[in-house]
Scaffold this motif. Structure first.
Motif, PDB file in Angstrom:
ATOM      1  N   MET A   1     -57.271  76.908  15.165  1.00 47.75           N
ATOM      2  CA  MET A   1     -58.336  76.365  16.011  1.00 47.75           C
ATOM      3  C   MET A   1     -58.437  77.206  17.287  1.00 47.75           C
ATOM      4  O   MET A   1     -57.442  77.431  17.979  1.00 47.75           O
ATOM      5  CB  MET A   1     -58.052  74.899  16.363  1.00 47.75           C
ATOM      6  CG  MET A   1     -59.168  74.209  17.123  1.00 47.75           C
ATOM      7  SD  MET A   1     -58.764  72.455  17.401  1.00 47.75           S
ATOM      8  CE  MET A   1     -60.239  71.936  18.259  1.00 47.75           C
ATOM      9  N   SER A 130     -68.734  74.520  23.387  1.00 42.29           N
ATOM     10  CA  SER A 130     -68.257  73.867  22.171  1.00 42.29           C
ATOM     11  C   SER A 130     -66.753  73.645  22.222  1.00 42.29           C
ATOM     12  O   SER A 130     -66.245  72.610  21.773  1.00 42.29           O
ATOM     13  CB  SER A 130     -68.632  74.694  20.930  1.00 42.29           C
ATOM     14  OG  SER A 130     -68.044  75.987  21.002  1.00 42.29           O
ATOM     15  N   ASP A 131     -66.028  74.626  22.784  1.00 43.69           N
ATOM     16  CA  ASP A 131     -64.583  74.447  22.928  1.00 43.69           C
ATOM     17  C   ASP A 131     -64.269  73.322  23.904  1.00 43.69           C
ATOM     18  O   ASP A 131     -63.314  72.553  23.709  1.00 43.69           O
ATOM     19  CB  ASP A 131     -63.928  75.745  23.422  1.00 43.69           C
ATOM     20  CG  ASP A 131     -63.810  76.789  22.332  1.00 43.69           C
ATOM     21  OD1 ASP A 131     -63.950  76.419  21.157  1.00 43.69           O
ATOM     22  OD2 ASP A 131     -63.587  77.973  22.661  1.00 43.69           O
ATOM     23  N   THR A 133     -66.106  70.684  24.466  1.00 43.84           N
ATOM     24  CA  THR A 133     -66.337  69.422  23.757  1.00 43.84           C
ATOM     25  C   THR A 133     -65.122  69.042  22.941  1.00 43.84           C
ATOM     26  O   THR A 133     -64.693  67.879  22.919  1.00 43.84           O
ATOM     27  CB  THR A 133     -67.560  69.538  22.839  1.00 43.84           C
ATOM     28  OG1 THR A 133     -68.716  69.825  23.630  1.00 43.84           O
ATOM     29  CG2 THR A 133     -67.797  68.248  22.071  1.00 43.84           C
ATOM     30  N   ARG A 134     -64.543  70.015  22.266  1.00 47.69           N
ATOM     31  CA  ARG A 134     -63.350  69.745  21.458  1.00 47.69           C
ATOM     32  C   ARG A 134     -62.122  69.477  22.334  1.00 47.69           C
ATOM     33  O   ARG A 134     -61.236  68.718  21.939  1.00 47.69           O
ATOM     34  CB  ARG A 134     -63.116  70.902  20.491  1.00 47.69           C
ATOM     35  CG  ARG A 134     -64.038  70.816  19.282  1.00 47.69           C
ATOM     36  CD  ARG A 134     -64.325  72.129  18.598  1.00 47.69           C
ATOM     37  NE  ARG A 134     -65.188  71.888  17.444  1.00 47.69           N
ATOM     38  CZ  ARG A 134     -66.500  71.643  17.539  1.00 47.69           C
ATOM     39  NH1 ARG A 134     -67.091  71.622  18.717  1.00 47.69           N
ATOM     40  NH2 ARG A 134     -67.220  71.412  16.439  1.00 47.69           N
ATOM     41  N   SER A 137     -62.387  65.889  23.178  1.00 51.09           N
ATOM     42  CA  SER A 137     -61.976  65.068  22.039  1.00 51.09           C
ATOM     43  C   SER A 137     -60.458  65.109  21.864  1.00 51.09           C
ATOM     44  O   SER A 137     -59.828  64.085  21.592  1.00 51.09           O
ATOM     45  CB  SER A 137     -62.663  65.557  20.762  1.00 51.09           C
ATOM     46  OG  SER A 137     -62.259  64.791  19.654  1.00 51.09           O
ATOM     47  N   PRO A 269     -66.034  64.568  17.423  1.00 46.93           N
ATOM     48  CA  PRO A 269     -66.556  65.930  17.623  1.00 46.93           C
ATOM     49  C   PRO A 269     -67.693  66.279  16.678  1.00 46.93           C
ATOM     50  O   PRO A 269     -68.709  66.835  17.088  1.00 46.93           O
ATOM     51  CB  PRO A 269     -65.318  66.812  17.391  1.00 46.93           C
ATOM     52  CG  PRO A 269     -64.176  65.944  17.778  1.00 46.93           C
ATOM     53  CD  PRO A 269     -64.563  64.564  17.325  1.00 46.93           C
ATOM     54  N   ARG A 270     -67.555  65.980  15.401  1.00 48.32           N
ATOM     55  CA  ARG A 270     -68.627  66.271  14.443  1.00 48.32           C
ATOM     56  C   ARG A 270     -69.827  65.371  14.670  1.00 48.32           C
ATOM     57  O   ARG A 270     -70.976  65.794  14.513  1.00 48.32           O
ATOM     58  CB  ARG A 270     -68.106  66.107  13.018  1.00 48.32           C
ATOM     59  CG  ARG A 270     -67.043  67.141  12.630  1.00 48.32           C
ATOM     60  CD  ARG A 270     -66.591  66.973  11.191  1.00 48.32           C
ATOM     61  NE  ARG A 270     -65.575  67.954  10.842  1.00 48.32           N
ATOM     62  CZ  ARG A 270     -64.988  68.018   9.653  1.00 48.32           C
ATOM     63  NH1 ARG A 270     -65.313  67.145   8.700  1.00 48.32           N
ATOM     64  NH2 ARG A 270     -64.077  68.937   9.414  1.00 48.32           N
ATOM     65  N   ASP A 273     -71.992  66.645  17.447  1.00 45.36           N
ATOM     66  CA  ASP A 273     -72.781  67.824  17.113  1.00 45.36           C
ATOM     67  C   ASP A 273     -74.166  67.445  16.590  1.00 45.36           C
ATOM     68  O   ASP A 273     -75.081  68.268  16.590  1.00 45.36           O
ATOM     69  CB  ASP A 273     -72.059  68.666  16.052  1.00 45.36           C
ATOM     70  CG  ASP A 273     -70.871  69.426  16.635  1.00 45.36           C
ATOM     71  OD1 ASP A 273     -70.857  69.630  17.874  1.00 45.36           O
ATOM     72  OD2 ASP A 273     -69.972  69.801  15.872  1.00 45.36           O
TER      73      ASP A 273
END
Length: 424
Positions: A1, A130-131, A133-134, A137, A269-270, A273
């Motif tokens: 990841m 995007s990172d 956001t993860r 999470s 996370p998904r 999106d």
């Protein structure tokens, strides 16, 4: 990841996990300590201790944001970890209820400065949208794993040791967290656009009050606090006195709520999106309103059972994750980079202001008037917060607000547009 390939983030995440695990042990142990000292009035004692915690969070967090750019953040975070370790180590020595109140005040003053500072560091280390956001999470998953694993570990530990030893585990956790923070390269905070300390302290709060989506977040904070107070404050007395359970049973019931939060956080996370943050968070509010109403039904209709309670606690855990996890993205999409510490400090302070309202209701009203009335009031507050969020947060909201002297709207980069579409 890709996220965990970032060395500094990886170490900070490890520090967060260790500190959270220690905090989780303290949370459970504090409830058991309150029951040991006060018996049936443990809910009121715990409610008072948690109210003190909220007062510290509401008052200290904005002040910390005002002065954080004057100190090296790495040193500050490590010193606050050491302070928390020392205070927790003293908790097993208390013999009077008022001792708990004093130590909790000191402990939470340090935490009120630590947490928003730590949260504001992450965007400076994880710069990709995007990172990030993860990362949010992952942070929520870590928090929920603590909610899940701490009660389980506590239940196992209590089979062999007294709950007072759990405080030692917390102290060690804070010290390890501090060592990991010291091993990390943390950039100092950007100079604030505000020069006066009071302007810095109030800037984030002003941003919340004038930004529609953040006013919606304020209302959602009330929903989270109303439902969460039932679990945090009343689980000890509810399990011990209503269900006739043991100390270990308290831990397993708290784990049910943590399990619900974990399931939701892993899926988010998904989901984020494809679905806007507003939709996810408003859905979470609906889940929490339903959970509080179900809790009232359990106690008012005399339907208190182990299975029923575990289901309701799990539902509350799911709803809390749906609101809390996307909040960081909404904050980041709403302020300029040099205002991020102020925004996180304001959210930390204002969210805990909601808990300051709900903790006494769960603790004092629950002890003196019964769970049915206290939970009914909390269910009403949760419903009011959900309705407020729907009214305050426009369905179509694409503006990115800049705090500071300038009042114009900042042009959005491509990555910002993606975030804004989710925050709308």
């Amino acid at each position: 990841m890709r996220l965990f390939a970032i060395r500094d983030y990886r170490r900070l995440f490890g520090a967060q996990i260790i500190a959270l695990l220690g905090t989780g042990l303290t949370t459970v142990a504090l409830g058991l300590l309150a029951y040991d000292l006060a018996g049936p009035r443990a809910g009121m004692v715990l409610g008072t201790a948690l109210t003190i915690k909220m007062v510290m969070y509401v008052v200290i967090a904005p002040l910390a944001a005002a002065y954080v750019d004057r100190f090296p953040r790495r040193t500050l975070l490590a010193l606050l970890d050491v302070m928390r370790a020392a205070v927790v180590l003293a908790l097993p020595l208390v013999t009077e209820v008022w001792h708990i109140y004093v130590l909790i005040g000191l402990l939470q003053a340090a935490s009120a400065a630590f947490t928003p500072t730590f949260q504001a560091v992450i965007p400076d280390i994880v710069t990709d949208e995007s990172d990030y956001t993860r990362a949010l999470s992952a942070s929520q998953v870590a928090s929920t794993m603590e909610s899940l694993l701490s009660p389980v570990l506590t239940a196992v530990a209590l089979a062999f040791i007294s709950f007072n030893w759990l405080f030692l585990g917390t102290s060690v956790g804070f010290l390890l967290s501090g060592l990991l923070v010291l091993s990390t390269h943390i950039p100092d905070a950007r100079p604030s656009a505000h020069t006066e300390a009071w302007d810095k302290a109030a800037a984030g709060i002003r941003t919340f009050l004038r930004t529609p989506r953040l006013r919606g977040v304020l209302a959602l904070n009330l929903v989270v606090a109303a439902a969460g107070s039932i679990v945090v404050v009343n689980t000890v007395n509810y399990v011990r006195d209503e269900l006739g359970g043991s100390q270990s049973d308290v831990s397993w019931m708290l784990a049910a709520s943590g399990g619900g939060t974990l399931l939701a956080a892993l899926a988010l996370p998904r989901v984020l999106d494809r679905i806007t943050a507003r939709t996810v968070m408003v859905t979470g509010a609906g889940v929490l309103v339903g959970g509080t109403i179900a809790a009232v039904a359990l106690i008012a209709a005399g339907l208190s059972t182990w299975a029923g309670t575990a289901i309701v606690w799990t539902v509350i855990g799911i709803g809390m994750a749906l609101i809390i996890t996307p909040t960081g993205n909404v904050l980041r999409a709403s302020v300029a980079p040099n205002a991020i510490p102020e925004a996180f400090a304001a959210q930390f302070s204002l969210s805990h202001l909601a808990w300051l309202i709900t903790y006494p209701i769960a603790g004092w009203l629950g002890t003196n008037a019964g769970f049915a009335l206290a939970w009914s009031v909390l269910a009403f507050l949760a419903g009011a917060g959900a309705i407020g969020a729907l009214l305050l947060w426009p369905r179509h909201d694409s503006r990115q607000v800049v705090t500071g002297p300038a009042t114009s709207v900042r042009p959005a980069r491509r990555t910002d547009r993606s975030t804004l579409s989710k925050a709308a």
